[in-house]
Write a protein that holds these residues in place. Structure first.
Motif, PDB file in Angstrom:
ATOM      1  N   UNK A  12       0.781  -1.391  -0.061  1.00 50.43           N
ATOM      2  CA  UNK A  12       0.099  -0.232  -0.013  1.00 50.43           C
ATOM      3  C   UNK A  12       0.928   1.322  -0.089  1.00 50.43           C
ATOM      4  N   UNK A  13       1.684   1.240   1.042  1.00 51.54           N
ATOM      5  CA  UNK A  13       2.502   2.617   0.995  1.00 51.54           C
ATOM      6  C   UNK A  13       1.770   3.728   1.425  1.00 51.54           C
ATOM      7  N   UNK A  14       2.111   5.111   0.767  1.00 51.53           N
ATOM      8  CA  UNK A  14       1.549   6.277   1.148  1.00 51.53           C
ATOM      9  C   UNK A  14       0.055   6.105   0.208  1.00 51.53           C
ATOM     10  N   UNK A  15      -1.061   6.666   0.772  1.00 48.35           N
ATOM     11  CA  UNK A  15      -0.985   7.723   1.856  1.00 48.35           C
ATOM     12  C   UNK A  15      -1.577   7.148   3.301  1.00 48.35           C
ATOM     13  N   UNK A  16      -1.679   5.778   3.200  1.00 50.24           N
ATOM     14  CA  UNK A  16      -2.419   5.195   4.467  1.00 50.24           C
ATOM     15  C   UNK A  16      -1.454   4.482   5.674  1.00 50.24           C
ATOM     16  N   UNK A  17      -0.523   3.819   4.849  1.00 53.37           N
ATOM     17  CA  UNK A  17       0.309   3.049   5.883  1.00 53.37           C
ATOM     18  C   UNK A  17       1.301   4.041   6.721  1.00 53.37           C
ATOM     19  N   UNK A  18       1.073   3.859   8.015  1.00 48.65           N
ATOM     20  CA  UNK A  18       1.967   4.854   8.977  1.00 48.65           C
ATOM     21  C   UNK A  18       3.316   4.458   8.941  1.00 48.65           C
ATOM     22  N   UNK A  19       3.693   3.360   8.519  1.00 46.94           N
ATOM     23  CA  UNK A  19       5.045   2.868   8.436  1.00 46.94           C
ATOM     24  C   UNK A  19       5.727   3.358   7.421  1.00 46.94           C
ATOM     25  N   UNK A  20       5.178   3.628   6.351  1.00 48.93           N
ATOM     26  CA  UNK A  20       5.972   3.781   4.837  1.00 48.93           C
ATOM     27  C   UNK A  20       6.483   5.112   4.791  1.00 48.93           C
ATOM     28  N   UNK A  21       7.506   4.930   4.294  1.00 45.66           N
ATOM     29  CA  UNK A  21       8.431   6.414   3.702  1.00 45.66           C
ATOM     30  C   UNK A  21       7.719   7.153   2.802  1.00 45.66           C
ATOM     31  N   UNK A  22       7.351   6.292   1.900  1.00 46.18           N
ATOM     32  CA  UNK A  22       6.818   6.861   0.325  1.00 46.18           C
ATOM     33  C   UNK A  22       5.899   6.009  -0.233  1.00 46.18           C
ATOM     34  N   UNK A  23       5.580   6.604  -1.446  1.00 45.90           N
ATOM     35  CA  UNK A  23       4.717   5.716  -2.088  1.00 45.90           C
ATOM     36  C   UNK A  23       5.101   4.298  -2.543  1.00 45.90           C
ATOM     37  N   UNK A  24       4.000   3.579  -2.892  1.00 47.81           N
ATOM     38  CA  UNK A  24       4.443   2.125  -3.487  1.00 47.81           C
ATOM     39  C   UNK A  24       3.560   1.676  -4.142  1.00 47.81           C
ATOM     40  N   UNK A  25       2.203   1.417  -3.921  1.00 48.01           N
ATOM     41  CA  UNK A  25       1.075   1.053  -4.701  1.00 48.01           C
ATOM     42  C   UNK A  25       0.706   2.079  -5.822  1.00 48.01           C
ATOM     43  N   UNK A  26       0.862   3.382  -5.623  1.00 55.39           N
ATOM     44  CA  UNK A  26       0.474   4.635  -6.413  1.00 55.39           C
ATOM     45  C   UNK A  26       1.806   4.615  -7.483  1.00 55.39           C
ATOM     46  N   UNK A  27       2.832   4.221  -6.887  1.00 57.82           N
ATOM     47  CA  UNK A  27       4.063   4.454  -7.652  1.00 57.82           C
ATOM     48  C   UNK A  27       4.595   3.382  -8.782  1.00 57.82           C
ATOM     49  N   UNK A  28       4.323   1.886  -8.385  1.00 58.98           N
ATOM     50  CA  UNK A  28       4.644   0.925  -9.301  1.00 58.98           C
ATOM     51  C   UNK A  28       3.896   1.193 -10.595  1.00 58.98           C
ATOM     52  N   UNK A  29       2.463   1.409 -10.810  1.00 59.09           N
ATOM     53  CA  UNK A  29       1.875   1.298 -12.032  1.00 59.09           C
ATOM     54  C   UNK A  29       2.643   2.427 -12.907  1.00 59.09           C
ATOM     55  N   UNK A  30       2.977   3.498 -12.578  1.00 58.60           N
ATOM     56  CA  UNK A  30       3.452   4.608 -13.352  1.00 58.60           C
ATOM     57  C   UNK A  30       5.028   4.216 -13.662  1.00 58.60           C
ATOM     58  N   UNK A  31       5.672   3.441 -12.892  1.00 59.53           N
ATOM     59  CA  UNK A  31       7.135   3.037 -13.334  1.00 59.53           C
ATOM     60  C   UNK A  31       6.973   2.154 -14.271  1.00 59.53           C
ATOM     61  N   UNK A  32       5.949   1.095 -14.389  1.00 60.01           N
ATOM     62  CA  UNK A  32       5.791   0.121 -15.316  1.00 60.01           C
ATOM     63  C   UNK A  32       5.299   0.855 -16.691  1.00 60.01           C
ATOM     64  N   UNK A  33       4.368   2.000 -16.541  1.00 61.04           N
ATOM     65  CA  UNK A  33       3.906   2.597 -17.787  1.00 61.04           C
ATOM     66  C   UNK A  33       5.478   3.236 -18.652  1.00 61.04           C
ATOM     67  N   UNK A  34       6.245   3.714 -17.701  1.00 59.04           N
ATOM     68  CA  UNK A  34       7.266   4.179 -18.212  1.00 59.04           C
ATOM     69  C   UNK A  34       8.254   3.143 -18.918  1.00 59.04           C
ATOM     70  N   UNK A  35       8.594   2.149 -18.157  1.00 64.23           N
ATOM     71  CA  UNK A  35       9.188   0.899 -18.678  1.00 64.23           C
ATOM     72  C   UNK A  35       8.731   0.482 -19.963  1.00 64.23           C
ATOM     73  N   UNK A  36       7.282   0.294 -20.066  1.00 61.24           N
ATOM     74  CA  UNK A  36       6.660  -0.225 -21.223  1.00 61.24           C
ATOM     75  C   UNK A  36       6.895   0.797 -22.476  1.00 61.24           C
ATOM     76  N   UNK A  37       7.078   2.126 -22.054  1.00 63.15           N
ATOM     77  CA  UNK A  37       7.120   3.245 -23.055  1.00 63.15           C
ATOM     78  C   UNK A  37       8.540   2.836 -23.717  1.00 63.15           C
ATOM     79  N   UNK A  38       9.378   2.508 -22.699  1.00 65.28           N
ATOM     80  CA  UNK A  38      10.623   2.436 -23.335  1.00 65.28           C
ATOM     81  C   UNK A  38      11.054   0.955 -24.099  1.00 65.28           C
ATOM     82  N   UNK A  39       9.967   0.268 -24.010  1.00 63.38           N
ATOM     83  CA  UNK A  39      10.149  -1.149 -24.633  1.00 63.38           C
ATOM     84  C   UNK A  39      10.415  -2.429 -23.877  1.00 63.38           C
TER      85      UNK A  39
END
Length: 623
Positions: free
Chosen positions: A451-478
């Motif tokens: 889950x990560x941000x914004x709900x998990x109080x242990x989390x330092x940063x985004x996780x669930x919201x970050x990964x789809x965008x990361x994969x979007x970019x890696x898909x764009x790069x082939x």
């Protein structure tokens, strides 16, 4: 640096404050802390600290909306409720209707789409999580869950958590891991007296005739049990490790001969969680020995009892079972099991695993199953498909069973052949299978985040919201269909088991991530440590550079995939020195390759490898 040793079998006068609070709760048998009134006190949105510690065992986490904290500087208190579903199901249509209605009434938030939407979170422990619950709704939500014969007891807290198992093994007839998960979960269920009293629910279906005896202060920390499955591929029986047994405190693996289960191999001491303030480490569970089905529960009871008595209750960062296993050793633990249970464990067997995601169509007996990919376990309606509404529609209109997988997906089971086309039509009508107008890629399907941000109080940063965008970019790069996976966790607790992936990123600060490399079936990904230099590389990589580093690593894999089809094996074989050299010379990453002197992290992993070598010698002794 001096490594602080755990305080095993802690004397009561040395107990931590958390342990003292648990003692005052008297094993969840009476309301000595005033939990009933606290949860009904609406003059404040949060709850007292000591109450928040205890209600974790009821599946309740106190959290706050961290996006709002950043923008307004105020804590908008919210709660997460976790429903423990042993083996991931089966969940009936009626039960799913309750789950879906609860999400519609109580979980509406804009955190995941930008527009207020209800959602349901599936977890790697086959739980259901409801996020953004307000205090005024807590009691009603848990009561409504209980009325559907589901419970939140053991959802969180210092107890044996939800027992996970292969969700479809039972349909291959050789081994019903789901049934054993239900039996183990029931045996280790917490006392229900206080739970029934606080939430005013019917106690009838919570009665246990035979169960584990928890101490007044419960266990030192959480405890996780996983059961591998057996599936058939052609004429071959395969041990399905979809649960990743070696990432758990106890892993149970069936030993199959001539199509029959003859015993179970017990693995002990796995766990992903770390602590950046201490030289802690992630670890894989080690094979301990074999046991008959008739002795299984008795051996499990003895192991948890040993942990309950011997675990560190002074320092919570050392309280996990893995430290007891790795420090005291397998010979010590086997002897203790003999002392506690009277059972002598059998020899350790060689076991070969195969990890299945259970996606798409599968023949199970005379019926079918269909595995639904749920990105990062978040069931929600958005521009990439109305997946939450789709599951509700299917469960309302087809007489089938539903299971949650240990990889945050869903399996629709017991589908008649005549219904296959109808199911496929529903999937298409609700927009399933596409993101940004393109079919789900191999990289996306294999990857996972917590889950990560914004709900998990242990989390330092985004996780669930970050990964789809990361994969979007890696898909764009082939890189859409590269046979590699990425794991993301918002913090060092690593709930999504990211280090089991060849490439993983662990939150190390806000919008900063540490690389772990080389995870796979028989290895954990680890930080990029140069042991001679005594330094970590890529400890705090900015989120906007993660795609560059990941792409460079994917290029390295492609250049060396003749070593193995498995990317984790490729990276482990190459070793950190060659990976560091590659990244130092890569035009997209060389500016990030600065050594980071993080003694605690390095000391923790150095100790892990020293202890691992000793324990593997013990493993060879019992083969």
């Amino acid at each position: 640096m001096t490594i602080i040793e755990p305080d095993f079998k802690t004397s009561p006068e040395k107990y931590s404050e958390e342990e003292k609070v648990k003692l005052r709760a008297k094993g969840l048998k009476e309301d000595s802390l005033g939990i009933y009134n606290s949860l009904r006190d609406f003059s404040r949105e949060d709850i007292e600290k000591e109450i928040s510690i205890i209600v974790k065992s009821f599946g309740i986490y106190l959290e706050f909306h961290r996006d709002k904290m950043k923008s307004a500087g105020l804590k908008d208190w919210i709660y997460m409720i976790r429903v423990a579903i042993p083996g991931g199901g089966p969940i009936t249509g009626e039960q799913w209707r309750v789950i879906d209605e609860i999400s519609n009434k109580y979980t509406i938030s804009d955190a995941y789409t930008g527009n207020p939407q209800p959602s349901i979170k599936l977890t790697t422990r086959q739980d259901v999580q409801f996020h953004h619950i307000k205090k005024r709704d807590l009691v009603n939500v848990i009561r409504e869950i209980a009325e559907s014969k589901l419970i939140t007891l053991n959802g969180c807290g210092d107890n044996v958590r939800n027992t996970i198992a292969c969700p479809i093994s039972k349909y291959f007839e050789t081994f019903n891991s789901n049934e054993i998960a239900l039996r183990i979960a029931k045996y280790f269920r917490l006392p229900s007296q206080l739970y029934v009293q606080v939430f005013e629910i019917n106690p009838e279906f919570l009665k246990n005739e035979d169960s584990f005896e928890y101490a007044d202060n419960l266990l030192p920390r959480k405890f996780k049990i996983a059961i591998a499955g057996v599936i058939k591929k052609g004429n071959e029986y395969v041990i399905d490790n979809c649960v990743e047994v070696r990432a758990n405190d106890i892993g149970i693996v069936p030993i199959v001969e001539s199509g029959k289960v003859i015993s179970y191999q017990i693995y002990v001491g796995g766990g992903m969680g770390e602590n950046n303030s201490y030289p802690s480490f992630s670890a894989l569970a080690l094979p301990l020995g074999t046991v008959s089905e008739g002795d299984l529960i008795k051996v499990l009871d003895s192991i948890v009892s040993i942990y309950q008595e011997w675990g560190d209750r002074r320092n919570r960062h050392w309280a996990r079972f893995k430290y007891l296993v790795y420090k005291m050793g397998l010979e010590w633990l086997r002897e203790k099991i003999r002392e506690y249970s009277g059972i002598e464990l059998g020899p350790i067997k060689e076991v070969k695993f195969s990890k299945e995601l259970h996606l798409g169509w599968t023949r199970i007996g005379n019926k079918l199953a269909y595995g639904i990919f749920v990105e990062n376990g978040r069931l929600i309606d958005n521009e990439n498909g109305k997946i939450k509404s789709m599951i509700r529609y299917i469960m309302d209109n087809f007489n089938i069973k539903l299971y949650i997988t240990p990889n945050q997906h869903l399996v629709l089971a017991e589908i008649n052949d005549s219904e296959k086309e109808l199911i496929e039509k529903v999937l298409k009508e609700f927009g399933y299978g596409y993101r940004n107008g393109k079919p789900y890629s191999t990289l996306r399907i294999r990857s996972a985040a917590c889950v990560g941000f914004p709900t998990c109080k242990l989390s330092f940063t985004d996780s669930e919201r970050f990964l789809p965008k990361l994969i979007d970019e890696l898909e764009r790069r082939g890189w859409a269909n590269v046979p590699v996976s990425i794991g993301i966790s918002g913090c060092v607790a690593q709930c999504s088991r990211p280090a089991s992936h060849p490439i993983s990123w662990i939150g190390s600060g806000y919008e900063l991530y540490m690389l772990k490399i080389g995870g796979g079936e028989d290895s954990l990904g680890e930080p990029l440590i140069d042991w001679e230099e005594n330094a970590i590389y890529l400890y705090q990589v900015p989120s906007n550079r993660i795609a560059d580093v990941t792409e460079a690593l994917l290029e390295l894999y492609e250049m060396n995939k003749d070593i193995s089809n498995d990317a984790g094996t490729v990276f482990k074989t190459l070793g950190n020195k060659k990976i560091i050299e590659w990244l130092k010379n890569h035009h997209k990453t060389k500016d990030l390759m600065r050594p980071y002197k993080f003694d605690r992290k390095i000391d923790g992993y150095r100790e892990y490898h020293l202890l691992l070598e000793k324990r593997l010698n013990e493993v060879s002794k019992y083969r």
